[in-house]
Design a protein around this motif. Structure first.
Motif, PDB file in Angstrom:
ATOM      1  N   ARG A  93       0.842  -1.203   0.000  1.00  5.57           N
ATOM      2  CA  ARG A  93       0.000   0.000   0.000  1.00  5.57           C
ATOM      3  C   ARG A  93       0.871   1.245   0.000  1.00  5.57           C
ATOM      4  N   LYS A 133      -0.292  10.408  -5.203  1.00  9.11           N
ATOM      5  CA  LYS A 133      -1.156  11.420  -5.838  1.00  9.11           C
ATOM      6  C   LYS A 133      -0.346  12.628  -6.307  1.00  9.11           C
ATOM      7  N   ASP A 165      -2.215  -2.853  -3.764  1.00  6.43           N
ATOM      8  CA  ASP A 165      -3.249  -2.471  -2.786  1.00  6.43           C
ATOM      9  C   ASP A 165      -3.502  -0.989  -3.077  1.00  6.43           C
ATOM     10  N   GLY A 167      -3.122   2.560  -4.001  1.00  3.72           N
ATOM     11  CA  GLY A 167      -1.992   3.295  -4.576  1.00  3.72           C
ATOM     12  C   GLY A 167      -1.024   2.453  -5.387  1.00  3.72           C
ATOM     13  N   ARG A 204      -7.106 -10.919 -13.253  1.00  2.00           N
ATOM     14  CA  ARG A 204      -6.605 -10.483 -11.941  1.00  2.00           C
ATOM     15  C   ARG A 204      -7.098  -9.071 -11.620  1.00  2.00           C
ATOM     16  N   THR A 208     -10.984  -8.843  -7.489  1.00  2.00           N
ATOM     17  CA  THR A 208     -11.509  -8.532  -6.153  1.00  2.00           C
ATOM     18  C   THR A 208     -12.951  -8.042  -6.252  1.00  2.00           C
ATOM     19  N   SER A 237     -13.777   4.342  -5.813  1.00  2.56           N
ATOM     20  CA  SER A 237     -13.863   4.213  -7.269  1.00  2.56           C
ATOM     21  C   SER A 237     -12.496   3.757  -7.762  1.00  2.56           C
ATOM     22  N   GLY A 238     -11.865   2.910  -6.952  1.00  3.00           N
ATOM     23  CA  GLY A 238     -10.566   2.351  -7.312  1.00  3.00           C
ATOM     24  C   GLY A 238     -10.745   0.970  -7.914  1.00  3.00           C
ATOM     25  N   ASN A 239      -9.696   0.181  -7.824  1.00  7.29           N
ATOM     26  CA  ASN A 239      -9.706  -1.131  -8.469  1.00  7.29           C
ATOM     27  C   ASN A 239     -10.884  -2.000  -8.014  1.00  7.29           C
ATOM     28  N   VAL A 240     -11.098  -2.104  -6.725  1.00  4.55           N
ATOM     29  CA  VAL A 240     -12.161  -2.996  -6.224  1.00  4.55           C
ATOM     30  C   VAL A 240     -13.535  -2.458  -6.630  1.00  4.55           C
ATOM     31  N   SER A 261     -12.006  10.160  -2.489  1.00  3.01           N
ATOM     32  CA  SER A 261     -11.770  10.792  -1.195  1.00  3.01           C
ATOM     33  C   SER A 261     -12.210  12.255  -1.169  1.00  3.01           C
ATOM     34  N   ARG A 286     -10.657  13.166 -10.798  1.00  2.00           N
ATOM     35  CA  ARG A 286     -11.598  13.151  -9.669  1.00  2.00           C
ATOM     36  C   ARG A 286     -12.965  12.650 -10.133  1.00  2.00           C
ATOM     37  N   ALA A 317     -13.673   1.369  -0.199  1.00  3.87           N
ATOM     38  CA  ALA A 317     -12.648   2.418  -0.201  1.00  3.87           C
ATOM     39  C   ALA A 317     -11.528   2.116   0.791  1.00  3.87           C
ATOM     40  N   ASN A 343     -10.786  -3.617   3.191  1.00  7.22           N
ATOM     41  CA  ASN A 343     -10.425  -4.327   4.414  1.00  7.22           C
ATOM     42  C   ASN A 343     -10.901  -3.543   5.620  1.00  7.22           C
TER      43      ASN A 343
HETATM   44  P1  NDP Z   1      -7.433   1.998  -4.990  1.00  7.78           P
HETATM   45  O1  NDP Z   1      -6.285   2.830  -4.587  1.00  7.78           O
HETATM   46  O2  NDP Z   1      -7.515   1.499  -6.393  1.00  7.78           O
HETATM   47  O3  NDP Z   1      -8.806   2.757  -4.676  1.00  7.78           O
HETATM   48  C1  NDP Z   1      -9.127   3.251  -3.422  1.00  7.78           C
HETATM   49  C2  NDP Z   1     -10.378   4.085  -3.582  1.00  7.78           C
HETATM   50  O4  NDP Z   1     -10.880   4.470  -2.304  1.00  7.78           O
HETATM   51  C3  NDP Z   1     -10.147   5.381  -4.355  1.00  7.78           C
HETATM   52  O5  NDP Z   1     -11.300   5.687  -5.064  1.00  7.78           O
HETATM   53  C4  NDP Z   1      -9.907   6.387  -3.226  1.00  7.78           C
HETATM   54  O6  NDP Z   1     -10.166   7.734  -3.587  1.00  7.78           O
HETATM   55  C5  NDP Z   1     -10.930   5.907  -2.226  1.00  7.78           C
HETATM   56  N1  NDP Z   1     -10.596   6.337  -0.881  1.00  7.78           N
HETATM   57  C6  NDP Z   1      -9.424   6.153  -0.207  1.00  7.78           C
HETATM   58  N2  NDP Z   1      -9.490   6.691   1.012  1.00  7.78           N
HETATM   59  C7  NDP Z   1     -10.734   7.209   1.111  1.00  7.78           C
HETATM   60  C8  NDP Z   1     -11.416   7.898   2.128  1.00  7.78           C
HETATM   61  N3  NDP Z   1     -10.833   8.149   3.303  1.00  7.78           N
HETATM   62  N4  NDP Z   1     -12.703   8.259   1.878  1.00  7.78           N
HETATM   63  C9  NDP Z   1     -13.297   8.007   0.691  1.00  7.78           C
HETATM   64  N5  NDP Z   1     -12.686   7.364  -0.312  1.00  7.78           N
HETATM   65  C10 NDP Z   1     -11.437   6.976  -0.091  1.00  7.78           C
HETATM   66  O7  NDP Z   1      -7.466   0.776  -3.962  1.00  7.78           O
HETATM   67  P2  NDP Z   1      -8.186  -0.627  -4.105  1.00  7.78           P
HETATM   68  O8  NDP Z   1      -9.467  -0.497  -4.810  1.00  7.78           O
HETATM   69  O9  NDP Z   1      -7.180  -1.602  -4.579  1.00  7.78           O
HETATM   70  O10 NDP Z   1      -8.445  -0.983  -2.567  1.00  7.78           O
HETATM   71  C11 NDP Z   1      -9.599  -0.525  -1.851  1.00  7.78           C
HETATM   72  C12 NDP Z   1      -9.745  -1.356  -0.589  1.00  7.78           C
HETATM   73  O11 NDP Z   1      -9.875  -2.747  -0.935  1.00  7.78           O
HETATM   74  C13 NDP Z   1      -8.572  -1.294   0.395  1.00  7.78           C
HETATM   75  O12 NDP Z   1      -9.081  -1.441   1.705  1.00  7.78           O
HETATM   76  C14 NDP Z   1      -7.768  -2.535   0.024  1.00  7.78           C
HETATM   77  O13 NDP Z   1      -6.969  -2.965   1.106  1.00  7.78           O
HETATM   78  C15 NDP Z   1      -8.888  -3.505  -0.262  1.00  7.78           C
HETATM   79  N6  NDP Z   1      -8.528  -4.655  -1.072  1.00  7.78           N
HETATM   80  C16 NDP Z   1      -7.996  -4.497  -2.326  1.00  7.78           C
HETATM   81  C17 NDP Z   1      -7.685  -5.612  -3.089  1.00  7.78           C
HETATM   82  C18 NDP Z   1      -7.211  -5.489  -4.498  1.00  7.78           C
HETATM   83  O14 NDP Z   1      -7.052  -6.540  -5.157  1.00  7.78           O
HETATM   84  N7  NDP Z   1      -6.987  -4.317  -5.029  1.00  7.78           N
HETATM   85  C19 NDP Z   1      -7.841  -6.975  -2.549  1.00  7.78           C
HETATM   86  C20 NDP Z   1      -8.501  -7.018  -1.264  1.00  7.78           C
HETATM   87  C21 NDP Z   1      -8.787  -5.896  -0.557  1.00  7.78           C
HETATM   88  P3  NDP Z   1      -8.930   8.683  -3.996  1.00  7.78           P
HETATM   89  O15 NDP Z   1      -8.508   8.229  -5.356  1.00  7.78           O
HETATM   90  O16 NDP Z   1      -9.532  10.048  -3.973  1.00  7.78           O
HETATM   91  O17 NDP Z   1      -7.886   8.481  -2.934  1.00  7.78           O
END
Ligand code: NDP
Length: 443
Positions: A93, A133, A165, A167, A204, A208, A237-240, A261, A286, A317, A343
């Motif tokens: 991470r 970022k 994970d 970032g 892959r 998730t 709105s990240g990978n998961v 975020s 954004r 998130a 998580n």
């Molecule tokens: P990403 O970095 O791809 O996406 C994270 C997302 O969450 C972004 O949209 C981010 O917004 C948003 N975010 C982060 N912090 C906050 C906050 N405080 N409030 C609101 N939104 C927030 O990460 P992943 O999608 O990979 O991971 C997300 C979660 O899933 C984590 O807990 C990770 O541990 C878990 N996970 C991921 C796996 C994977 O394969 N990727 C596997 C299992 C669990 P912004 O871009 O603005 O920061």
């Protein structure tokens, strides 16, 4: 005092400045009481004392040069938590909030999650307080190369296999892999989440998010509900989050809100996958950009995303993002199922409320295990020097998610906690690791 409480107290004393780690340990250990009653040999073997202490913690300096020629220094870490059932496996991470307490909580959770997949992988996690970022591609590359210049001595395809994970996506994995290969000369599956042209596995990226939806689908079908026509809120709105959105859409559901975020978007017509993917994965912008394509959607800052009536909530998130007040709103609006894509995104108070109000609750270590399971499938393909098709990997992923659900649900029933998937997942994940530790003697 019970064995469990005694170990929890010791963890609190030893790790006073790590609240997330203490939270994760307390949640898991308290749910293991029924299993420990049936297995007094675990106390004798000190299983709990050993399982809460990482096998190894590596902390290191990561110096890198920014685009202005100025030297920057971050802190890197890798926590190799438990290798009883296989090589350490877990993501990296990159986020300014990263410190050992966060990585320890994630590494601890990973032990049980990896065990639940049924595949031979131990638990580990790593990362850095580096903030990706606003960094240029070259800055990201220099950081990743410096990070691997230390990490390479602690990892390999048979020792420890990191992944992405928060970032860390395909770009970062590519730079890390390139540096590992350059230093060691080994073209081996030391990282997962690689690009398809150099050893990555099809599906892959999607795993998730897809896996989360497969799990939730199986869970709600057990109570005669269906995703078809369901209204869903997904945070992040990240990978998961993105691939959960795609799978929900494919299975006939409608996602009415998503966030990053800075804020969230709300659109009762349902969120479009291709547009979201373009904004987040290609343009890296954004979430408010969505309104340029769909002006009828609204963009909201500073308010909870959980305020809209929905059937299913998928927090995807970050940790502790869904609090008691959010749970109260969801319950009042008739939400009947929650699946943790992130998580530990729900606080203990929120989880308690869901359980008391009979909201079906899928804990992250079971529901988001599809990512690491598919990473383990990537490891298998790398070892065989062979690749499966997208459909083959997706089918295996679906089978794994269904088995995890059945295993957690069945175990909960066996231990007198029917419908409590938190207890079921924790006990099922724990038993396999504990038995392996007992078999391997005092190590
Ligand atoms: P990403 O970095 O791809 O996406 C994270 C997302 O969450 C972004 O949209 C981010 O917004 C948003 N975010 C982060 N912090 C906050 C906050 N405080 N409030 C609101 N939104 C927030 O990460 P992943 O999608 O990979 O991971 C997300 C979660 O899933 C984590 O807990 C990770 O541990 C878990 N996970 C991921 C796996 C994977 O394969 N990727 C596997 C299992 C669990 P912004 O871009 O603005 O920061």
């Amino acid at each position: 005092m019970s064995y469990v409480q005694d170990v929890i107290n010791k963890v609190k004393e030893r790790n006073p400045h790590e609240p997330e780690f203490i939270q994760a340990v307390t949640e898991v250990l308290e749910s293991l009481e029924p299993a420990l009653e049936r297995h007094p040999e675990y106390e004798q073997a000190g299983i709990l004392e050993r399982i809460v202490e990482p096998e190894r913690q590596i902390l290191f300096r990561v110096p890198w040069m920014d685009d202005n020629g100025k030297v920057q220094v971050n802190r890197g870490m890798r926590i190799q938590f438990n290798s009883a059932i296989g090589p350490y496996k877990g993501g990296l991470r990159l986020h300014p909030t990263v410190y050992p307490g966060i990585i320890k909580f994630l590494g601890f959770e990973q032990i049980f999650k990896n065990s639940l997949t049924g595949l031979p992988i131990g638990g580990g996690k790593g990362g850095s307080d580096f903030d990706p970022k606003g960094k240029s591609d070259l800055e990201i590359m220099r950081f990743c190369q410096s990070f691997m210049t230390e990490l390479y001595r602690h990892v390999s395809a048979d020792i420890d296999v990191p992944a992405g994970d928060i970032g860390v996506g395909g770009r970062e994995i590519g730079y890390l892999f390139g540096q590992y290969k350059r230093i060691t000369g080994l073209n081996e599956g030391v990282l997962t989440g690689k690009g398809l042209s150099y050893g990555g596995s099809l599906a892959r990226t999607e795993a998730t998010g897809y896996g989360l939806v497969y799990f939730v689908d199986e869970m709600i079908q057990d109570k005669n509900k269906s995703l078809n026509g369901a209204r869903v809120i997904i945070s992040g709105s990240g990978n998961v989050a993105i691939y959960a959105l795609q799978k929900i859409n494919q299975l006939g559901g409608k996602v009415i809100a998503m966030s990053d975020s800075t804020g969230h978007i709300h659109d009762e017509n349902g969120i479009d996958f291709a547009t979201m993917q373009k904004i987040k994965e290609v343009e890296r912008k954004r979430i408010s950009e969505y309104l340029k394509y769909f002006p009828q959607a609204e963009y909201v800052e500073g308010e909870s995303i959980w305020r809209y009536p929905c059937d299913i909530a998928l927090p995807c998130a970050t940790q502790n993002e869904l609090k008691q007040a959010d749970a109260e709103m969801l319950i009042a609006h008739g939400c009947y199922a929650v699946g943790e894509g992130a998580n530990m995104p729900c606080t203990p108070e929120a989880v308690k409320l869901f359980q008391e109000n009979k909201v079906m609750f899928a804990p992250g270590k079971a529901a988001n295990a599809g990512g690491v399971a598919t990473s383990a499938l990537e490891m298998s393909q790398n070892s065989m020097r062979y690749s499966w098709t997208f459909e083959e990997v997706d089918a295996k992923l679906k089978n794994i998610m269904v088995s995890i659900y059945r295993n957690a649900s069945q175990t909960a029933k066996e231990y007198g906690h029917e419908d409590n998937l938190v207890v079921g997942a924790n006990i099922a994940g724990f038993l396999k690791v504990a038995n392996a530790m007992v078999s391997q003697g005092l190590v």
